[in-house]
Design a protein around this motif. Structure first.
Motif, PDB file in Angstrom:
ATOM      1  N   ARG A  33       0.836  -1.207   0.000  1.00  0.00           N
ATOM      2  CA  ARG A  33       0.000   0.000   0.000  1.00  0.00           C
ATOM      3  C   ARG A  33       0.867   1.252   0.000  1.00  0.00           C
ATOM      4  N   ILE A  34       1.903   1.245   0.818  1.00  0.00           N
ATOM      5  CA  ILE A  34       2.779   2.412   0.915  1.00  0.00           C
ATOM      6  C   ILE A  34       3.531   2.631  -0.385  1.00  0.00           C
ATOM      7  N   LEU A  35       4.086   1.568  -0.955  1.00  0.00           N
ATOM      8  CA  LEU A  35       4.902   1.694  -2.156  1.00  0.00           C
ATOM      9  C   LEU A  35       4.082   2.053  -3.393  1.00  0.00           C
ATOM     10  N   ASN A  36       2.794   1.763  -3.379  1.00  0.00           N
ATOM     11  CA  ASN A  36       1.944   2.085  -4.519  1.00  0.00           C
ATOM     12  C   ASN A  36       1.438   3.518  -4.499  1.00  0.00           C
ATOM     13  N   LYS A  37       1.723   4.253  -3.454  1.00  0.00           N
ATOM     14  CA  LYS A  37       1.269   5.637  -3.353  1.00  0.00           C
ATOM     15  C   LYS A  37       2.355   6.576  -3.852  1.00  0.00           C
ATOM     16  N   LYS A  38       1.930   7.746  -4.283  1.00  0.00           N
ATOM     17  CA  LYS A  38       2.889   8.771  -4.692  1.00  0.00           C
ATOM     18  C   LYS A  38       3.689   9.196  -3.470  1.00  0.00           C
ATOM     19  N   PRO A  39       4.957   9.567  -3.639  1.00  0.00           N
ATOM     20  CA  PRO A  39       5.792   9.933  -2.493  1.00  0.00           C
ATOM     21  C   PRO A  39       5.173  10.983  -1.575  1.00  0.00           C
ATOM     22  N   VAL A  40       4.430  11.916  -2.111  1.00  0.00           N
ATOM     23  CA  VAL A  40       3.822  12.974  -1.310  1.00  0.00           C
ATOM     24  C   VAL A  40       2.763  12.402  -0.373  1.00  0.00           C
ATOM     25  N   LEU A  42       2.823   9.555   1.262  1.00  0.00           N
ATOM     26  CA  LEU A  42       3.316   8.582   2.217  1.00  0.00           C
ATOM     27  C   LEU A  42       2.937   8.925   3.651  1.00  0.00           C
ATOM     28  N   SER A  43       2.748  10.180   3.957  1.00  0.00           N
ATOM     29  CA  SER A  43       2.375  10.585   5.299  1.00  0.00           C
ATOM     30  C   SER A  43       0.865  10.450   5.474  1.00  0.00           C
ATOM     31  N   PRO A  44       0.424   9.888   6.610  1.00  0.00           N
ATOM     32  CA  PRO A  44      -1.024   9.804   6.844  1.00  0.00           C
ATOM     33  C   PRO A  44      -1.695  11.172   6.816  1.00  0.00           C
ATOM     34  N   LEU A  45      -0.957  12.222   7.121  1.00  0.00           N
ATOM     35  CA  LEU A  45      -1.526  13.564   7.092  1.00  0.00           C
ATOM     36  C   LEU A  45      -1.870  14.010   5.681  1.00  0.00           C
ATOM     37  N   ALA A  46      -1.305  13.316   4.680  1.00  0.00           N
ATOM     38  CA  ALA A  46      -1.538  13.688   3.293  1.00  0.00           C
ATOM     39  C   ALA A  46      -2.748  12.981   2.701  1.00  0.00           C
ATOM     40  N   PHE A  47      -3.391  12.076   3.449  1.00  0.00           N
ATOM     41  CA  PHE A  47      -4.568  11.383   2.938  1.00  0.00           C
ATOM     42  C   PHE A  47      -5.711  12.374   2.757  1.00  0.00           C
ATOM     43  N   ASN A  48      -6.400  12.251   1.632  1.00  0.00           N
ATOM     44  CA  ASN A  48      -7.637  13.008   1.519  1.00  0.00           C
ATOM     45  C   ASN A  48      -8.725  12.188   2.210  1.00  0.00           C
ATOM     46  N   GLU A  51      -9.367   8.649   0.762  1.00  0.00           N
ATOM     47  CA  GLU A  51      -8.297   7.698   1.066  1.00  0.00           C
ATOM     48  C   GLU A  51      -8.338   7.265   2.532  1.00  0.00           C
ATOM     49  N   ALA A  52      -8.586   8.215   3.416  1.00  0.00           N
ATOM     50  CA  ALA A  52      -8.668   7.893   4.843  1.00  0.00           C
ATOM     51  C   ALA A  52      -9.828   6.937   5.102  1.00  0.00           C
ATOM     52  N   ASN A  53     -10.978   7.205   4.498  1.00  0.00           N
ATOM     53  CA  ASN A  53     -12.127   6.319   4.667  1.00  0.00           C
ATOM     54  C   ASN A  53     -11.857   4.932   4.102  1.00  0.00           C
ATOM     55  N   ALA A  54     -11.145   4.858   2.969  1.00  0.00           N
ATOM     56  CA  ALA A  54     -10.801   3.557   2.373  1.00  0.00           C
ATOM     57  C   ALA A  54      -9.888   2.773   3.319  1.00  0.00           C
ATOM     58  N   GLU A  55      -8.913   3.448   3.940  1.00  0.00           N
ATOM     59  CA  GLU A  55      -8.019   2.781   4.890  1.00  0.00           C
ATOM     60  C   GLU A  55      -8.806   2.278   6.106  1.00  0.00           C
ATOM     61  N   ILE A  56      -9.750   3.073   6.569  1.00  0.00           N
ATOM     62  CA  ILE A  56     -10.590   2.659   7.704  1.00  0.00           C
ATOM     63  C   ILE A  56     -11.436   1.450   7.313  1.00  0.00           C
ATOM     64  N   ASP A  57     -11.994   1.470   6.110  1.00  0.00           N
ATOM     65  CA  ASP A  57     -12.789   0.331   5.639  1.00  0.00           C
ATOM     66  C   ASP A  57     -11.958  -0.947   5.598  1.00  0.00           C
ATOM     67  N   ILE A  58     -10.731  -0.841   5.110  1.00  0.00           N
ATOM     68  CA  ILE A  58      -9.841  -2.006   5.049  1.00  0.00           C
ATOM     69  C   ILE A  58      -9.562  -2.521   6.457  1.00  0.00           C
ATOM     70  N   ALA A  59      -9.264  -1.614   7.370  1.00  0.00           N
ATOM     71  CA  ALA A  59      -8.963  -2.003   8.747  1.00  0.00           C
ATOM     72  C   ALA A  59     -10.170  -2.657   9.409  1.00  0.00           C
ATOM     73  N   GLU A  60     -11.353  -2.110   9.205  1.00  0.00           N
ATOM     74  CA  GLU A  60     -12.563  -2.685   9.798  1.00  0.00           C
ATOM     75  C   GLU A  60     -12.855  -4.065   9.222  1.00  0.00           C
ATOM     76  N   LYS A  61     -12.632  -4.236   7.919  1.00  0.00           N
ATOM     77  CA  LYS A  61     -12.848  -5.539   7.285  1.00  0.00           C
ATOM     78  C   LYS A  61     -11.877  -6.569   7.858  1.00  0.00           C
ATOM     79  N   GLU A  62     -10.600  -6.189   7.965  1.00  0.00           N
ATOM     80  CA  GLU A  62      -9.610  -7.102   8.520  1.00  0.00           C
ATOM     81  C   GLU A  62      -9.936  -7.449   9.975  1.00  0.00           C
TER      82      GLU A  62
END
Length: 86
Positions: A33-40, A42-48, A51-62
């Motif tokens: 996931r990290i390597l597939n993102k643009k370098p800018v 990489l910081s969680p603060l840079a999620f729109n 993207e943040a909701n998608a990460e939360i969805d993945i975490a909740e599913k797991e």
């Protein structure tokens, strides 16, 4: 420290300490996931928000699939990590 030496130290200090296939799979998934993102991004603060909701969805599913990490395991991981920083 040159990059190759840093990589070798990282492997020795962290990857060699993992003794669970499940943990390695989680680490690999996170690294992809990290390597597939643009370098800018990489910081969680840079999620729109999407993207943040998608990460939360993945975490909740797991979590619902029982793939989460127990709190005690996470505390042990970070305690070991802190010791290596000293």
């Amino acid at each position: 420290m040159e990059l190759q030496q840093w990589k070798q130290n990282f492997i020795r200090d962290y990857l060699d300490e993992i003794d669970s296939l499940e943990m390695m799979e989680k680490l690999e998934k996170s690294a992809k996931r990290i390597l597939n993102k643009k370098p800018v991004v990489l910081s969680p603060l840079a999620f729109n928000i999407e993207e943040a909701n998608a990460e939360i969805d993945i975490a909740e599913k797991e979590l619902s699939e029982g793939k989460g990490i127990k709190e005690t395991e996470m505390h042990q991981f970070f305690e070991g990590w802190r010791k290596n920083l000293k």
